[in-house]
Design an enzyme around this catalytic site. Structure first.
Site, PDB file in Angstrom:
ATOM      1  CG  ASN A 184     108.961  64.692  93.041  1.00 18.04           C
ATOM      2  OD1 ASN A 184     108.828  63.613  93.291  1.00 18.04           O
ATOM      3  ND2 ASN A 184     107.761  65.527  93.284  1.00 18.04           N
TER       4      ASN A 184
ATOM      5  CE1 TYR B 129     112.300  70.607  93.674  1.00 21.90           C
ATOM      6  CE2 TYR B 129     110.550  68.945  94.071  1.00 21.90           C
ATOM      7  CZ  TYR B 129     111.105  70.152  93.248  1.00 21.90           C
ATOM      8  OH  TYR B 129     110.623  70.629  92.204  1.00 21.90           O
TER       9      TYR B 129
ATOM     10  CB  THR C 229     104.303  72.897  91.703  1.00 19.96           C
ATOM     11  OG1 THR C 229     105.035  72.436  92.660  1.00 19.96           O
ATOM     12  CG2 THR C 229     104.879  74.367  91.131  1.00 19.96           C
TER      13      THR C 229
ATOM     14  N   PRO D 160      99.501  66.564  95.623  1.00 21.83           N
ATOM     15  CG  PRO D 160     101.771  66.611  96.684  1.00 21.83           C
ATOM     16  CD  PRO D 160     100.600  65.650  96.157  1.00 21.83           C
TER      17      PRO D 160
ATOM     18  CG  HIS E 163     108.419  67.828  98.469  1.00 26.82           C
ATOM     19  ND1 HIS E 163     108.434  66.585  98.154  1.00 26.82           N
ATOM     20  CD2 HIS E 163     107.785  68.635  97.612  1.00 26.82           C
ATOM     21  CE1 HIS E 163     108.357  66.690  96.813  1.00 26.82           C
ATOM     22  NE2 HIS E 163     108.054  67.499  96.506  1.00 26.82           N
TER      23      HIS E 163
ATOM     24  CG  ASN F 157     114.761  68.512  90.649  1.00 28.43           C
ATOM     25  OD1 ASN F 157     114.595  69.725  89.716  1.00 28.43           O
ATOM     26  ND2 ASN F 157     113.724  68.446  91.367  1.00 28.43           N
TER      27      ASN F 157
END
Length: 366
Positions: free
Chosen positions: A179, A181, A27, A25, A176, A236
């Site tokens: 990462n 999130y 972005t 995936p 997901h 992040n």
């Protein structure tokens, strides 16, 4: 060694793949401010349909879930209809495609939220750094800790996004949970400081992931559902005091769902996302009973070796698929790869998106 392990067929639950080269995936921010997939995205995914499986870019489950400009959603009728054109185009080329469903949590900003609300997270822990908002680059803010009622609502948003993805013609969904999130924010103790049933020991911190997974499985079926984790990714501003314990527990707990696959992002040494310390993927391989996908800086040789050595069953490739729409053919012929144009990764338009050249048919292996 030969790249042949990458070209063995495999079943991921109900999804039959012709090879084990997965498009990770990615972005790309090409869906416009309306967050509706478009013709350019259709061309992009159709170009890459020779992948054994395409995992479509992270896609918001709700308006609240957004934390990145011009990324697509799967919560409105217009989005579902637009994704239908993409899945049809991929299927016409013989490809398979699943949708990664996404809530950014604290990796958002009031600029993305309705009425400028605070983003939501496991706890009110502010990430370090800045975020690119629709009004420019700004510091992250301290998020709001999700209430039990809000957690229940988000779980239902994941379930509805799954039903919408099925309606849009996808072959499955990937949750997901990586990462930095929202689900990852519940999993790791650097961001989860809750004192209730969703915080504290890993048995509690994994609860949100498992409840989302159960809701998504109920909304479709386990053989159409995958999960992505990133045990050591610091993106992040993420940390965990014991990633081996945290993520082996999570992987083992996911066994009860008989998922189509588990996808682990853990960068190889030398990769920009690599971190010091022991790798978690080998421990996950020992406990997870279903197909395991790995991602994080592999090339054809290292990917084939990982499969041959039973470190994983599939390998996901990110940047190589950006620059090489025909990546499986290039791997098969051991042909040179196009160089990616990093400056266009998150820009608008076709440049650096759909204009990379395909391999000349006369090129053969050296």
């Amino acid at each position: 060694m030969s790249n042949s392990p990458l070209f063995e067929p495999i079943h991921l639950g109900a999804i039959a793949l012709g090879n084990r080269i997965v498009m990770a995936p990615l972005t790309r921010g090409r869906s416009g401010i309306e967050r509706i997939p478009n013709d350019l995205m259709t061309e992009y995914y159709q170009q890459r349909a020779s992948a054994g499986l395409i995992i479509a870019e992270a896609t918001q489950i709700s308006a609240q879930a957004a934390g990145w400009g011009e990324t697509p959603g799967i919560y409105a009728d217009a989005q579902i209809q637009a994704w239908q054109r993409i899945t049809s185009a991929v299927h016409q080329q013989g490809g398979k495609i699943v949708l990664q469903i996404w809530h950014t949590g604290r990796a958002s900003h009031p600029d993305f939220q309705l009425n400028g609300a605070l983003p939501i997270s496991a706890s009110a822990v502010k990430p370090a750094g800045e975020i690119h908002t629709i009004k420019g680059k700004k510091p992250f803010v301290t998020p709001k800790a999700a209430s039990l009622e809000e957690i229940a609502g988000i779980i239902q948003d994941f379930a509805q996004a799954t039903r919408n993805a099925r309606q849009a013609g996808f072959d499955g969904v990937e949750i997901h949970a990586a990462n930095g999130y929202l689900i990852d924010q519940f999993l790791r103790d650097g961001t989860n400081q809750r004192q209730d049933a969703y915080g504290g020991p890993i048995e509690n911190r994994v609860r949100f992931l498992l409840e989302v997974t159960e809701a998504v499985v109920d909304a479709w079926s386990a053989d159409h559902v995958g999960v992505r984790l990133s045990p050591t990714n610091a993106f992040n501003d993420m940390t965990d005091s014991n990633p081996i314990a945290t993520f082996t527990h999570a992987a083992q707990a996911l066994n009860s769902y008989n998922l189509a696959y588990l996808h682990i992002l853990e960068a190889l040494p030398g990769h920009m996302l690599a971190v010091e310390g022991e790798r978690v993927s080998p421990y996950i391989r020992q406990v997870f009973q279903g197909p395991l996908m790995i991602n994080g800086g592999y090339d054809a040789t290292s990917g084939a070796a990982a499969i041959a050595n039973q470190e994983a069953d599939l390998v996901a490739y990110g940047v190589p698929f950006i620059a090489n729409p025909d990546l499986p053919e290039r791997f098969a012929k051991q042909a040179p790869l196009n160089e990616p144009d990093i400056s266009t990764f998150y820009t608008r338009g076709a440049k650096g998106y759909t204009d990379y050249p395909f391999l000349d048919p006369i090129v053969t292996a050296a």
